[in-house]
Design a protein around this motif. Sequence first.
Motif, PDB file in Angstrom:
ATOM      1  N   VAL A 144     -12.225 -76.220   2.724  1.00  0.00           N
ATOM      2  CA  VAL A 144     -12.591 -75.045   1.917  1.00  0.00           C
ATOM      3  C   VAL A 144     -11.493 -74.818   0.878  1.00  0.00           C
ATOM      4  CG1 VAL A 144     -13.023 -72.568   1.942  1.00  0.00           C
ATOM      5  CG2 VAL A 144     -13.922 -74.020   3.780  1.00  0.00           C
ATOM      6  N   VAL A 145     -11.886 -74.830  -0.394  1.00  0.00           N
ATOM      7  CA  VAL A 145     -10.912 -74.729  -1.481  1.00  0.00           C
ATOM      8  C   VAL A 145     -11.373 -73.680  -2.491  1.00  0.00           C
ATOM      9  CG1 VAL A 145      -9.795 -75.946  -3.395  1.00  0.00           C
ATOM     10  CG2 VAL A 145     -10.219 -77.140  -1.234  1.00  0.00           C
ATOM     11  N   VAL A 146     -10.475 -72.764  -2.857  1.00  0.00           N
ATOM     12  CA  VAL A 146     -10.715 -71.810  -3.942  1.00  0.00           C
ATOM     13  C   VAL A 146      -9.676 -72.085  -5.017  1.00  0.00           C
ATOM     14  CG1 VAL A 146     -10.769 -69.385  -4.624  1.00  0.00           C
ATOM     15  CG2 VAL A 146     -11.681 -70.072  -2.398  1.00  0.00           C
ATOM     16  N   ARG A 147     -10.131 -72.353  -6.240  1.00  0.00           N
ATOM     17  CA  ARG A 147      -9.235 -72.608  -7.355  1.00  0.00           C
ATOM     18  C   ARG A 147      -9.381 -71.514  -8.416  1.00  0.00           C
ATOM     19  NH1 ARG A 147      -5.998 -76.047  -4.809  1.00  0.00           N
ATOM     20  NH2 ARG A 147      -6.900 -78.121  -4.441  1.00  0.00           N
ATOM     21  N   VAL A 148      -8.358 -71.380  -9.233  1.00  0.00           N
ATOM     22  CA  VAL A 148      -8.352 -70.386 -10.306  1.00  0.00           C
ATOM     23  C   VAL A 148      -8.392 -71.113 -11.646  1.00  0.00           C
ATOM     24  CG1 VAL A 148      -7.059 -68.510 -11.392  1.00  0.00           C
ATOM     25  CG2 VAL A 148      -7.026 -68.774  -8.898  1.00  0.00           C
ATOM     26  N   GLY A 149      -9.300 -70.682 -12.530  1.00  0.00           N
ATOM     27  CA  GLY A 149      -9.362 -71.300 -13.846  1.00  0.00           C
ATOM     28  C   GLY A 149     -10.746 -71.245 -14.438  1.00  0.00           C
ATOM     29  N   ARG A 150     -10.945 -71.990 -15.504  1.00  0.00           N
ATOM     30  CA  ARG A 150     -12.264 -72.135 -16.119  1.00  0.00           C
ATOM     31  C   ARG A 150     -13.059 -73.145 -15.314  1.00  0.00           C
ATOM     32  NH1 ARG A 150     -10.677 -74.606 -20.891  1.00  0.00           N
ATOM     33  NH2 ARG A 150     -12.871 -74.730 -21.504  1.00  0.00           N
ATOM     34  N   VAL A 151     -14.343 -72.869 -15.145  1.00  0.00           N
ATOM     35  CA  VAL A 151     -15.116 -73.592 -14.137  1.00  0.00           C
ATOM     36  C   VAL A 151     -15.189 -75.098 -14.379  1.00  0.00           C
ATOM     37  CG1 VAL A 151     -17.377 -73.831 -13.058  1.00  0.00           C
ATOM     38  CG2 VAL A 151     -16.465 -71.568 -13.538  1.00  0.00           C
ATOM     39  N   SER A 152     -15.731 -75.519 -15.513  1.00  0.00           N
ATOM     40  CA  SER A 152     -15.972 -76.950 -15.708  1.00  0.00           C
ATOM     41  C   SER A 152     -14.702 -77.784 -15.626  1.00  0.00           C
ATOM     42  CB  SER A 152     -16.695 -77.187 -17.037  1.00  0.00           C
ATOM     43  OG  SER A 152     -18.014 -76.701 -16.974  1.00  0.00           O
ATOM     44  N   PRO A 153     -13.648 -77.448 -16.385  1.00  0.00           N
ATOM     45  CA  PRO A 153     -12.434 -78.269 -16.268  1.00  0.00           C
ATOM     46  C   PRO A 153     -11.790 -78.204 -14.890  1.00  0.00           C
ATOM     47  CG  PRO A 153     -12.040 -76.354 -17.680  1.00  0.00           C
ATOM     48  CD  PRO A 153     -13.503 -76.430 -17.447  1.00  0.00           C
ATOM     49  N   THR A 154     -11.901 -77.056 -14.218  1.00  0.00           N
ATOM     50  CA  THR A 154     -11.304 -76.935 -12.888  1.00  0.00           C
ATOM     51  C   THR A 154     -12.052 -77.793 -11.881  1.00  0.00           C
ATOM     52  OG1 THR A 154     -10.585 -74.679 -13.409  1.00  0.00           O
ATOM     53  CG2 THR A 154     -10.624 -75.307 -11.085  1.00  0.00           C
ATOM     54  N   VAL A 155     -13.379 -77.796 -11.958  1.00  0.00           N
ATOM     55  CA  VAL A 155     -14.166 -78.661 -11.068  1.00  0.00           C
ATOM     56  C   VAL A 155     -13.859 -80.126 -11.347  1.00  0.00           C
ATOM     57  CG1 VAL A 155     -16.493 -79.402 -10.445  1.00  0.00           C
ATOM     58  CG2 VAL A 155     -16.012 -76.965 -10.748  1.00  0.00           C
ATOM     59  N   ALA A 156     -13.765 -80.483 -12.633  1.00  0.00           N
ATOM     60  CA  ALA A 156     -13.460 -81.873 -12.993  1.00  0.00           C
ATOM     61  C   ALA A 156     -12.104 -82.296 -12.439  1.00  0.00           C
ATOM     62  CB  ALA A 156     -13.490 -82.044 -14.510  1.00  0.00           C
ATOM     63  N   LEU A 157     -11.124 -81.418 -12.505  1.00  0.00           N
ATOM     64  CA  LEU A 157      -9.807 -81.717 -11.947  1.00  0.00           C
ATOM     65  C   LEU A 157      -9.875 -81.903 -10.436  1.00  0.00           C
ATOM     66  CD1 LEU A 157      -7.449 -79.340 -13.979  1.00  0.00           C
ATOM     67  CD2 LEU A 157      -7.462 -81.848 -14.018  1.00  0.00           C
ATOM     68  N   GLU A 158     -10.707 -81.084  -9.774  1.00  0.00           N
ATOM     69  CA  GLU A 158     -10.840 -81.207  -8.319  1.00  0.00           C
ATOM     70  C   GLU A 158     -11.521 -82.518  -7.942  1.00  0.00           C
ATOM     71  OE1 GLU A 158      -9.821 -79.945  -4.608  1.00  0.00           O
ATOM     72  OE2 GLU A 158      -9.340 -78.972  -6.514  1.00  0.00           O
ATOM     73  N   VAL A 159     -12.484 -82.965  -8.763  1.00  0.00           N
ATOM     74  CA  VAL A 159     -13.099 -84.276  -8.545  1.00  0.00           C
ATOM     75  C   VAL A 159     -12.027 -85.354  -8.524  1.00  0.00           C
ATOM     76  CG1 VAL A 159     -14.580 -86.043  -9.584  1.00  0.00           C
ATOM     77  CG2 VAL A 159     -15.373 -83.682  -9.473  1.00  0.00           C
ATOM     78  N   GLU A 160     -11.098 -85.276  -9.485  1.00  0.00           N
ATOM     79  CA  GLU A 160     -10.011 -86.251  -9.541  1.00  0.00           C
ATOM     80  C   GLU A 160      -9.052 -86.067  -8.369  1.00  0.00           C
ATOM     81  OE1 GLU A 160      -9.767 -88.673 -11.612  1.00  0.00           O
ATOM     82  OE2 GLU A 160     -11.353 -88.131 -13.037  1.00  0.00           O
ATOM     83  N   HIS A 161      -8.723 -84.814  -8.068  1.00  0.00           N
ATOM     84  CA  HIS A 161      -7.725 -84.521  -7.042  1.00  0.00           C
ATOM     85  C   HIS A 161      -8.142 -85.052  -5.674  1.00  0.00           C
ATOM     86  CE1 HIS A 161      -4.609 -82.365  -4.836  1.00  0.00           C
ATOM     87  NE2 HIS A 161      -5.539 -81.851  -4.058  1.00  0.00           N
ATOM     88  N   CYS A 162      -9.410 -84.866  -5.333  1.00  0.00           N
ATOM     89  CA  CYS A 162      -9.861 -85.313  -4.006  1.00  0.00           C
ATOM     90  C   CYS A 162     -10.562 -86.672  -4.061  1.00  0.00           C
ATOM     91  CB  CYS A 162     -10.752 -84.263  -3.344  1.00  0.00           C
ATOM     92  SG  CYS A 162     -12.345 -84.023  -4.130  1.00  0.00           S
ATOM     93  N   ALA A 163     -10.518 -87.322  -5.242  1.00  0.00           N
ATOM     94  CA  ALA A 163     -11.132 -88.647  -5.405  1.00  0.00           C
ATOM     95  C   ALA A 163     -12.580 -88.646  -4.949  1.00  0.00           C
ATOM     96  CB  ALA A 163     -10.322 -89.704  -4.656  1.00  0.00           C
ATOM     97  N   ALA A 164     -13.333 -87.653  -5.411  1.00  0.00           N
ATOM     98  CA  ALA A 164     -14.730 -87.503  -4.985  1.00  0.00           C
ATOM     99  C   ALA A 164     -15.595 -88.629  -5.542  1.00  0.00           C
ATOM    100  CB  ALA A 164     -15.268 -86.152  -5.436  1.00  0.00           C
ATOM    101  N   ASP A 165     -16.478 -89.131  -4.705  1.00  0.00           N
ATOM    102  CA  ASP A 165     -17.454 -90.134  -5.117  1.00  0.00           C
ATOM    103  C   ASP A 165     -18.747 -89.488  -5.587  1.00  0.00           C
ATOM    104  OD1 ASP A 165     -15.836 -92.422  -4.123  1.00  0.00           O
ATOM    105  OD2 ASP A 165     -16.248 -91.493  -2.185  1.00  0.00           O
ATOM    106  N   LEU A 166     -18.903 -88.190  -5.313  1.00  0.00           N
ATOM    107  CA  LEU A 166     -20.122 -87.475  -5.668  1.00  0.00           C
ATOM    108  C   LEU A 166     -19.793 -86.004  -5.818  1.00  0.00           C
ATOM    109  CD1 LEU A 166     -23.302 -87.591  -5.940  1.00  0.00           C
ATOM    110  CD2 LEU A 166     -23.365 -86.978  -3.506  1.00  0.00           C
ATOM    111  N   LEU A 167     -20.304 -85.393  -6.894  1.00  0.00           N
ATOM    112  CA  LEU A 167     -20.195 -83.952  -7.098  1.00  0.00           C
ATOM    113  C   LEU A 167     -21.577 -83.344  -6.902  1.00  0.00           C
ATOM    114  CD1 LEU A 167     -18.844 -81.302  -8.060  1.00  0.00           C
ATOM    115  CD2 LEU A 167     -19.274 -82.060 -10.413  1.00  0.00           C
TER     116      LEU A 167
END
Length: 282
Positions: free
Chosen positions: A74-97
């Motif tokens: 469970v992760v809560v991040r602070v920021g603008r939605v699209s760039p923050t989600v994109a960063l989280e995709v990279e951070h957790c090396a997601a294969d699927l969003l």
Amino acid sequence: MGTARFRRVLAATDLSRHGNRAVGRAVRLARLHEARVTALCVVSSRQDADVRDQVRERLASHVRQYAGGSGVDVVVRVGRVSPTVALEVEHCAADLLVVGAHGEDRLGDALLGTTPENLIRSSRAPVLVVRGPPGGDYRTVLLAVDVTDSSREAARCGIALTPGAEHYAVHVCAVPGEHLLRMHGVSEEELSQLRDVCLQEVRPQVERLVGSLASPVPPHLLVTTGSPAITVAELGELHGADLMVIGTGARSKLEHAFLGSVAQHVMRRVRCDVLVVREARR
């Protein structure tokens, strides 16, 4: 690219009904692929700590509902939605969003307040846009294909994600400039002949593409003419598809134009879930 593998799934939710469906679908897919899930909610920097704590608790509650609280971060991040989600995709090396089709609640700016199209543009991972409740595995999957490498990779990704489903590979052939030809007096009989020529030329190419997918059970092949976005959506309805898979162009300065074509129109027309796979940047 080889066969797609799904080891990490990121579910971005705004805590709305559709956002919660995204969490549920992500958990179901993760169990199918023995993957790990991260459930993410993005809040605005204008929200105070109390609101962020409320968001975290609501998100944890949804995770407990769909996964019993196990195997999901469970992760809560602070920021603008699209760039923050994109960063989280990279951070957790997601294969699927995985995201919901649209938001409904209004918990300030804690919501996933941008469109799925924006997330598709910004995410390096394939994006699954969820509309339906995650009541079961996908049963009927429509793969929208053309004759490009990006289309082939999107189809492979869709097949790998849904190994137990029945797959339909669909190509819709449009006569170039058909509307202008009609305006300049070309008869419907002549247009019909042009469509037949188009079908004869493209069918062998589509057959080769579908044959290269290396699927254990080859998809059913449907080749027809019409407006791609409209016809693909109609065929999805006709065959009862619960998932549509479509590829779209690589990131570039013309991102909006790429997504503003067939992929965008299909995503807005269909009522089922949609998996959009972006072409990898060369």
